[in-house]
Write a protein that holds these residues in place. Structure first.
Motif, PDB file in Angstrom:
ATOM      1  N   GLY A   1      39.309  34.657  26.262  1.00  0.00           N
ATOM      2  CA  GLY A   1      39.541  36.114  26.267  1.00  0.00           C
ATOM      3  C   GLY A   1      40.918  36.630  25.545  1.00  0.00           C
ATOM      4  O   GLY A   1      41.500  37.679  25.180  1.00  0.00           O
ATOM      5  N   GLY A   2      42.059  35.634  26.292  1.00  0.00           N
ATOM      6  CA  GLY A   2      43.298  35.674  25.575  1.00  0.00           C
ATOM      7  C   GLY A   2      43.543  35.352  24.338  1.00  0.00           C
ATOM      8  O   GLY A   2      44.540  36.299  23.606  1.00  0.00           O
ATOM      9  N   ILE A   3      42.690  34.312  23.769  1.00  0.00           N
ATOM     10  CA  ILE A   3      43.346  34.400  22.132  1.00  0.00           C
ATOM     11  C   ILE A   3      42.153  35.138  21.826  1.00  0.00           C
ATOM     12  O   ILE A   3      42.799  36.154  20.287  1.00  0.00           O
ATOM     13  CB  ILE A   3      41.786  33.409  22.275  1.00  0.00           C
ATOM     14  N   ILE A   4      40.888  36.342  22.249  1.00  0.00           N
ATOM     15  CA  ILE A   4      40.714  37.346  21.029  1.00  0.00           C
ATOM     16  C   ILE A   4      41.512  38.209  21.442  1.00  0.00           C
ATOM     17  O   ILE A   4      41.670  39.176  20.131  1.00  0.00           O
ATOM     18  CB  ILE A   4      39.160  37.921  21.687  1.00  0.00           C
ATOM     19  N   LEU A   5      42.685  38.586  22.634  1.00  0.00           N
ATOM     20  CA  LEU A   5      43.448  39.805  22.714  1.00  0.00           C
ATOM     21  C   LEU A   5      44.939  39.493  21.891  1.00  0.00           C
ATOM     22  O   LEU A   5      44.881  40.300  21.105  1.00  0.00           O
ATOM     23  CB  LEU A   5      43.979  39.578  24.067  1.00  0.00           C
TER      24      LEU A   5
ATOM     25  N   MET B   1      44.635  37.589  19.102  1.00  0.00           N
ATOM     26  CA  MET B   1      44.196  37.935  17.221  1.00  0.00           C
ATOM     27  C   MET B   1      44.193  39.506  16.998  1.00  0.00           C
ATOM     28  O   MET B   1      44.509  39.698  15.776  1.00  0.00           O
ATOM     29  CB  MET B   1      42.773  37.151  17.015  1.00  0.00           C
ATOM     30  N   ALA B   2      43.325  40.172  18.024  1.00  0.00           N
ATOM     31  CA  ALA B   2      43.755  41.550  17.946  1.00  0.00           C
ATOM     32  C   ALA B   2      44.792  42.210  17.876  1.00  0.00           C
ATOM     33  O   ALA B   2      45.175  42.721  16.956  1.00  0.00           O
ATOM     34  CB  ALA B   2      42.594  42.297  19.160  1.00  0.00           C
ATOM     35  N   VAL B   3      45.418  42.338  18.804  1.00  0.00           N
ATOM     36  CA  VAL B   3      47.150  42.306  18.449  1.00  0.00           C
ATOM     37  C   VAL B   3      47.439  41.959  17.110  1.00  0.00           C
ATOM     38  O   VAL B   3      48.455  42.755  16.264  1.00  0.00           O
ATOM     39  CB  VAL B   3      48.476  41.819  19.373  1.00  0.00           C
ATOM     40  N   TRP B   4      47.354  41.171  16.322  1.00  0.00           N
ATOM     41  CA  TRP B   4      47.719  40.029  15.748  1.00  0.00           C
ATOM     42  C   TRP B   4      47.164  41.203  14.083  1.00  0.00           C
ATOM     43  O   TRP B   4      47.883  41.680  12.786  1.00  0.00           O
ATOM     44  CB  TRP B   4      47.618  38.425  14.835  1.00  0.00           C
ATOM     45  N   LEU B   5      45.783  41.679  14.433  1.00  0.00           N
ATOM     46  CA  LEU B   5      45.285  42.475  13.030  1.00  0.00           C
ATOM     47  C   LEU B   5      45.868  43.577  13.557  1.00  0.00           C
ATOM     48  O   LEU B   5      45.379  44.520  12.361  1.00  0.00           O
ATOM     49  CB  LEU B   5      44.073  41.786  13.399  1.00  0.00           C
ATOM     50  N   GLY B   6      46.545  43.979  14.007  1.00  0.00           N
ATOM     51  CA  GLY B   6      46.992  45.318  14.645  1.00  0.00           C
ATOM     52  C   GLY B   6      46.133  46.502  15.381  1.00  0.00           C
ATOM     53  O   GLY B   6      46.722  47.266  14.958  1.00  0.00           O
ATOM     54  N   ASN B   7      44.748  45.569  15.627  1.00  0.00           N
ATOM     55  CA  ASN B   7      43.697  46.426  16.075  1.00  0.00           C
ATOM     56  C   ASN B   7      44.322  46.873  17.926  1.00  0.00           C
ATOM     57  O   ASN B   7      43.624  47.661  18.381  1.00  0.00           O
ATOM     58  CB  ASN B   7      42.699  45.454  15.623  1.00  0.00           C
TER      59      ASN B   7
ATOM     60  N   PRO C   1      48.373  47.071  20.556  1.00  0.00           N
ATOM     61  CA  PRO C   1      49.727  47.476  20.548  1.00  0.00           C
ATOM     62  C   PRO C   1      50.276  46.171  20.511  1.00  0.00           C
ATOM     63  O   PRO C   1      49.687  45.047  21.713  1.00  0.00           O
ATOM     64  CB  PRO C   1      49.875  48.835  21.242  1.00  0.00           C
ATOM     65  N   TRP C   2      51.188  45.761  20.300  1.00  0.00           N
ATOM     66  CA  TRP C   2      51.873  44.637  20.774  1.00  0.00           C
ATOM     67  C   TRP C   2      51.836  44.366  22.313  1.00  0.00           C
ATOM     68  O   TRP C   2      52.081  43.798  22.609  1.00  0.00           O
ATOM     69  CB  TRP C   2      53.409  44.373  19.594  1.00  0.00           C
ATOM     70  N   GLY C   3      52.110  45.345  23.155  1.00  0.00           N
ATOM     71  CA  GLY C   3      52.201  45.162  24.743  1.00  0.00           C
ATOM     72  C   GLY C   3      50.950  44.253  25.163  1.00  0.00           C
ATOM     73  O   GLY C   3      50.762  43.788  26.185  1.00  0.00           O
TER      74      GLY C   3
ATOM     75  N   LEU D   1      50.695  40.277  25.578  1.00  0.00           N
ATOM     76  CA  LEU D   1      51.421  39.825  26.785  1.00  0.00           C
ATOM     77  C   LEU D   1      50.246  39.635  27.472  1.00  0.00           C
ATOM     78  O   LEU D   1      50.338  39.034  28.578  1.00  0.00           O
ATOM     79  CB  LEU D   1      52.615  40.622  28.031  1.00  0.00           C
ATOM     80  N   LEU D   2      49.232  40.529  27.893  1.00  0.00           N
ATOM     81  CA  LEU D   2      48.045  40.816  28.753  1.00  0.00           C
ATOM     82  C   LEU D   2      47.081  39.158  27.688  1.00  0.00           C
ATOM     83  O   LEU D   2      46.760  38.223  28.783  1.00  0.00           O
ATOM     84  CB  LEU D   2      47.328  41.650  28.273  1.00  0.00           C
ATOM     85  N   GLY D   3      47.543  39.737  26.775  1.00  0.00           N
ATOM     86  CA  GLY D   3      47.069  37.832  26.412  1.00  0.00           C
ATOM     87  C   GLY D   3      47.211  36.346  26.408  1.00  0.00           C
ATOM     88  O   GLY D   3      46.457  35.667  26.651  1.00  0.00           O
ATOM     89  N   ILE D   4      48.597  37.080  27.070  1.00  0.00           N
ATOM     90  CA  ILE D   4      48.998  35.310  27.681  1.00  0.00           C
ATOM     91  C   ILE D   4      49.340  35.087  28.832  1.00  0.00           C
ATOM     92  O   ILE D   4      48.399  34.281  29.532  1.00  0.00           O
ATOM     93  CB  ILE D   4      50.512  35.427  27.208  1.00  0.00           C
ATOM     94  N   ALA D   5      48.926  36.058  29.854  1.00  0.00           N
ATOM     95  CA  ALA D   5      48.789  36.282  30.795  1.00  0.00           C
ATOM     96  C   ALA D   5      47.256  36.188  31.600  1.00  0.00           C
ATOM     97  O   ALA D   5      46.938  35.276  32.821  1.00  0.00           O
ATOM     98  CB  ALA D   5      49.130  37.699  32.060  1.00  0.00           C
ATOM     99  N   VAL D   6      45.857  36.170  31.047  1.00  0.00           N
ATOM    100  CA  VAL D   6      44.742  36.017  30.925  1.00  0.00           C
ATOM    101  C   VAL D   6      44.730  34.538  31.776  1.00  0.00           C
ATOM    102  O   VAL D   6      44.034  34.033  32.483  1.00  0.00           O
ATOM    103  CB  VAL D   6      43.945  37.116  30.130  1.00  0.00           C
ATOM    104  N   PRO D   7      45.014  33.894  30.512  1.00  0.00           N
ATOM    105  CA  PRO D   7      44.712  32.558  30.761  1.00  0.00           C
ATOM    106  C   PRO D   7      45.241  31.810  31.738  1.00  0.00           C
ATOM    107  O   PRO D   7      44.611  30.979  32.337  1.00  0.00           O
ATOM    108  CB  PRO D   7      45.353  31.943  29.365  1.00  0.00           C
TER     109      PRO D   7
END
Length: 203
Positions: free
Chosen positions: A111-115, A117-123, A125-127, A130-136
């Motif tokens: 789930g963190g990786i998917i979040l 990647m979605a931020v990286w692709l611009g889908n 927001p950059w905020g 942080l959730l993608g890092i916190a979830v794992p």
């Protein structure tokens, strides 16, 4: 002094005793006898039978004590399982699963990786990165805590099985039955189990 003839209860040989004798040994068979002076009759009783009866009663008392300890141990274990096991819809308790921590880690990391990647692709927001890092991180912490509880449960189960085996084997020994055909699990003596805190169950 009046002499009375009695028979040995061991071999039937005649014995001559007076009214002051309480105990005697048969010279024919070697039985230890108690001389019973009743008002109407004088007779003998083999002391070994009395000792065997006393030993049997003592064994029965020990068996009852061990059975009570066994029931207490089983009740304590079931209460402990109620606090750590999962109850299914049909009411049965399911033990903690060893696969659950791996599943939690896999899902949260994925789930963190998917979040991210979605931020990286611009889908997103950059905020949300942080959730993608916190979830794992949170998932790994939860999995680690669960794994620690699983280890405690397994140690508690080994302690319970070891103690129960000892009680069942002791009861079988007093009854003259063979010991249960089950290998007693090894358990480190230094480990203390939460559910065994009172009475003789903890020893």
């Amino acid at each position: 002094m009046k002499v009375t003839k009695v028979c040995c209860q061991g071999c039937g040989s005649p014995l001559a005793v007076n009214e002051t004798i309480r105990y005697a040994t048969c010279n024919h068979c070697g039985s230890n006898l108690e001389i019973i002076h009743d008002p109407s009759v004088t007779h003998t009783r083999i002391l070994e039978k009395l000792e065997r009866t006393t030993d049997t009663l003592a064994d029965d008392v020990k068996i009852l004590q061990l059975q009570n300890d066994l029931q207490l141990l089983d009740r304590e274990w079931e209460r402990y399982r109620e606090t750590v096991c999962f109850r299914s819809e049909n009411g049965t308790l399911s033990e903690p699963s060893a696969a659950f921590p791996a599943v939690v880690r896999g899902v949260t990391i994925g789930g963190g990786i998917i979040l991210c990647m979605a931020v990286w692709l611009g889908n997103l927001p950059w905020g949300m990165a942080l959730l993608g890092i916190a979830v794992p991180i949170l998932g790994n912490y939860a999995a680690h805590s669960y794994a620690g509880g699983l280890r405690d449960y397994r140690r508690a189960k080994e302690r319970y099985q070891s103690r129960r085996y000892g009680l069942v084997a002791a009861i079988a020994s007093l009854r003259g039955s063979p010991e249960p055909p089950r290998k007693r699990p090894a358990f480190p003596a230094r480990i203390r189990i939460p559910f065994m805190r009172s009475g003789r169950v903890e020893s």
